[in-house]
Design an enzyme around this catalytic site. Sequence first.
Site, PDB file in Angstrom:
ATOM      1  N   GLU A 203      24.686  -9.015   8.076  1.00 59.29           N
ATOM      2  CA  GLU A 203      23.733  -8.020   8.580  1.00 59.29           C
ATOM      3  C   GLU A 203      24.405  -6.639   8.647  1.00 59.29           C
ATOM      4  OE1 GLU A 203      20.706  -7.746   8.915  1.00 59.29           O
ATOM      5  OE2 GLU A 203      20.403  -6.120  10.339  1.00 59.29           O
TER       6      GLU A 203
ATOM      7  N   LYS B 164       9.544  -0.282   4.096  1.00 59.98           N
ATOM      8  CA  LYS B 164       9.644  -0.956   5.390  1.00 59.98           C
ATOM      9  C   LYS B 164       9.023  -2.344   5.326  1.00 59.98           C
ATOM     10  CE  LYS B 164      10.488  -1.439   9.742  1.00 59.98           C
ATOM     11  NZ  LYS B 164      11.884  -1.822  10.046  1.00 59.98           N
TER      12      LYS B 164
ATOM     13  N   TRP C 104       4.624   3.235  -3.835  1.00 64.21           N
ATOM     14  CA  TRP C 104       5.995   2.767  -3.989  1.00 64.21           C
ATOM     15  C   TRP C 104       6.017   2.041  -5.340  1.00 64.21           C
ATOM     16  CZ3 TRP C 104       8.619  -2.029  -4.245  1.00 64.21           C
ATOM     17  CH2 TRP C 104       9.990  -1.977  -3.939  1.00 64.21           C
TER      18      TRP C 104
ATOM     19  N   HIS D 260      40.248 -16.982  -1.363  1.00 70.95           N
ATOM     20  CA  HIS D 260      39.691 -17.677  -2.534  1.00 70.95           C
ATOM     21  C   HIS D 260      39.091 -16.684  -3.536  1.00 70.95           C
ATOM     22  CE1 HIS D 260      40.458 -21.480  -0.626  1.00 70.95           C
ATOM     23  NE2 HIS D 260      39.863 -21.050   0.472  1.00 70.95           N
TER      24      HIS D 260
ATOM     25  N   GLU E 171      22.207  -0.287   2.913  1.00 69.44           N
ATOM     26  CA  GLU E 171      20.854   0.247   2.730  1.00 69.44           C
ATOM     27  C   GLU E 171      20.703   1.692   3.198  1.00 69.44           C
ATOM     28  OE1 GLU E 171      18.697  -2.316   6.291  1.00 69.44           O
ATOM     29  OE2 GLU E 171      17.509  -1.860   4.542  1.00 69.44           O
TER      30      GLU E 171
ATOM     31  N   ARG F 128       6.985   3.568   5.783  1.00 72.90           N
ATOM     32  CA  ARG F 128       6.947   2.350   4.966  1.00 72.90           C
ATOM     33  C   ARG F 128       7.757   2.497   3.679  1.00 72.90           C
ATOM     34  NH1 ARG F 128       2.362  -0.770   6.249  1.00 72.90           N
ATOM     35  NH2 ARG F 128       2.208  -1.542   4.132  1.00 72.90           N
TER      36      ARG F 128
ATOM     37  N   CYS G 134       3.539   0.713  -0.522  1.00 69.88           N
ATOM     38  CA  CYS G 134       2.304   1.500  -0.665  1.00 69.88           C
ATOM     39  C   CYS G 134       1.460   1.494   0.605  1.00 69.88           C
ATOM     40  CB  CYS G 134       1.451   0.936  -1.787  1.00 69.88           C
ATOM     41  SG  CYS G 134       2.262   0.927  -3.378  1.00 69.88           S
TER      42      CYS G 134
ATOM     43  N   ASN H  54      -3.033  -1.270  -3.322  1.00 62.17           N
ATOM     44  CA  ASN H  54      -1.738  -1.836  -2.914  1.00 62.17           C
ATOM     45  C   ASN H  54      -1.630  -3.227  -3.510  1.00 62.17           C
ATOM     46  OD1 ASN H  54      -1.451   0.360  -1.294  1.00 62.17           O
ATOM     47  ND2 ASN H  54      -1.382  -0.755   0.640  1.00 62.17           N
ATOM     48  N   GLY H  55      -0.434  -3.627  -3.917  1.00 54.48           N
ATOM     49  CA  GLY H  55      -0.252  -4.989  -4.441  1.00 54.48           C
ATOM     50  C   GLY H  55       0.098  -4.960  -5.912  1.00 54.48           C
TER      51      GLY H  55
ATOM     52  N   LYS I 231      23.135  -3.362   6.595  1.00 54.64           N
ATOM     53  CA  LYS I 231      22.820  -2.074   7.234  1.00 54.64           C
ATOM     54  C   LYS I 231      23.563  -0.952   6.524  1.00 54.64           C
ATOM     55  CE  LYS I 231      20.086  -2.894   8.906  1.00 54.64           C
ATOM     56  NZ  LYS I 231      19.356  -4.045   9.253  1.00 54.64           N
TER      57      LYS I 231
END
Length: 608
Positions: A482, A603, A74, A505, A489, A27, A2, A99-100, A486
């Site tokens: 990583e 973000k 968001w 295994h 996402e 964001r 947000c 926000n929050g 990438k």
Amino acid sequence: MCGIIAAASTRNVGKLLVQGLHKMEYRGYDSAGIALHQNDSIAHLRALGKVQLLEDKMVAEKPKSKLGIAHTRWATHGEPSEINAHPHQSKNNVYIVHNGIIENYIELRESLIKDGYEFLSQTDSELIAHLLDLYLKQSNNMIDAMYLAKAKLEGAYAIAAIDINDNESLVVARNKSPLLLGLGTDEILAASDPLAIGQLTNEFIFLEDGDVAEISAEAYTIFDANKKQVTREITKIDISSQATSKGEYKHYMEKEIYEQPQAILNTIDGRIGGDDVLDNIFGLGSAELFAQVERIQIVACGTSLHAGRVAANWFSSISELPCQVDYASEYRYRNPHVDKNSLLITISQSGETADTLAALRYAKEKDYLGSVGICNVPTSSLARESDFVLFTNAGPEIGVASTKAFTTQLAGLMLLALSLAKSRELNPILRKRVVTALRTLPEVIHETLKLKDQILAIAPAIASKDNALFLGRGVFYPIAKEGALKLKEISYIHAEAYPAGELKHGPLALIDENMPVIALAPESEIAEKLVSNLEEVKARGGTLYVFADPSVTMDVNNGAVISMPKCDFLLTPIIYTIPLQLLSYEVALLRGTDIDQPRNLAKSVTVE
Ligand code: M6R
């Protein structure tokens, strides 16, 4: 996640508020909205989807106003929809953006329903508007109403609120969610992200937890958690001069990948000299503190956590210190035992990740020697709350998928490993070797970026699959993780990473012609073992794409072996990250996804 922007001005604010929302699009969000005071009414516009749709509504309705609040949402409580988009209102009297997360929202919602308030949305935020309306009736001014509301609210919030009966000022409040004021010419602004108002001012005031502020076009007043009027420092930052446009690139992510040689240079510049790392680059007194360290605890999330896992190897081999790495979201809940003389390290691009901040605040109550933050945003909460900090100087990272932030974190963590070793009077020859290698790193990255054509050649084979497996060993296992992060996402391909020795295994069962396997094979003492692991994949019909040291030779089914440029082994994790970034970018491009703002992601993750 947000974003809030608010303005009180002597000019019309609608356009600048929408421009601010555009600046915060990176964001991640699902809807946007605006409330503009028009003396005896409030223009209230919201749209599901892109800010552009809200802007289209604004262009159609042309509301005029000198006081307003706006928001990108968001979703946390309630689906993405126009009705759940902010601003929320109460009885057309109070409009708020938030926000929050309000943790006690169920209890507050029930009590407000008993008081006669009707809820139109599924959000936790709407209750803030009703609470303020309730308390405005008792107190008749928004500052008092905000303090009464704050006494009820549990959780994290940044709030901006307007009152139909006040067309000159608005009130903001901050608790554990970023919020700042911007001092413009004949206008005062508030935002959750300096980028939102960076075109309008160079003067910022970063509010502290518990603060409430009232702003009008000419003046602002700040009160602290105890409602005492306070003066907060004005910070000057020229954000408009920081490159935030895509330039010649299709996406911010692409631009940020190609910025890495310069970004790394900016991380190491002025921090190494002669044959060694310079003293106190983490802040005055850090060199003395580092001499006492006997153990390290790292906490971070996502990509930053992967940087921590790589660095744990360096703390062991260069600084000779044991190191534990935890997901920030898990750390507080495992009742961590803190050994004597332990150093806490937090890693965060944004410095506003709620889980990482919560872990830092929790750790402050424990018996750590001190805390060190590795962070890209100098004005962030993490930077302010850490005892020592090293800024990665990567410049603004706009793409949701972290690229230059990661490699600069690695460079910063290498500086930390060297600083610890220096303070502990360890490994001077090794330190000299690494410092020499660090100087050549930007050039080696530049060379690595030239692999693009070879990566373009393999991207279609991966883009046509639904799954991918990444393999690495030792310090390359977090790099494989990583790479998988990438890919998943931004291309939405399911990707997992394993230490190559673990294949037999279990994961070997997944191997068939539909499972591309991407492996990292640098020159190392276990290169031969890794090649044997990859033979197991080949024997089962798996297609291998191997990024390898030129000395590593192997036959791959219909896949490819791509030779990597040479560099000192200790820095190779940074180099091997680059083709994985390029690969995920090219694959996502082929799949036509929203690369800079992938679905469901934000973000800066400012909720726990
Ligand atoms: O700002 P931070 O570094 O604290 O963010 C942590 C994660 O949210 C972040 O690294 C995330 O995993 C990225 N989207 C990965 O590309």
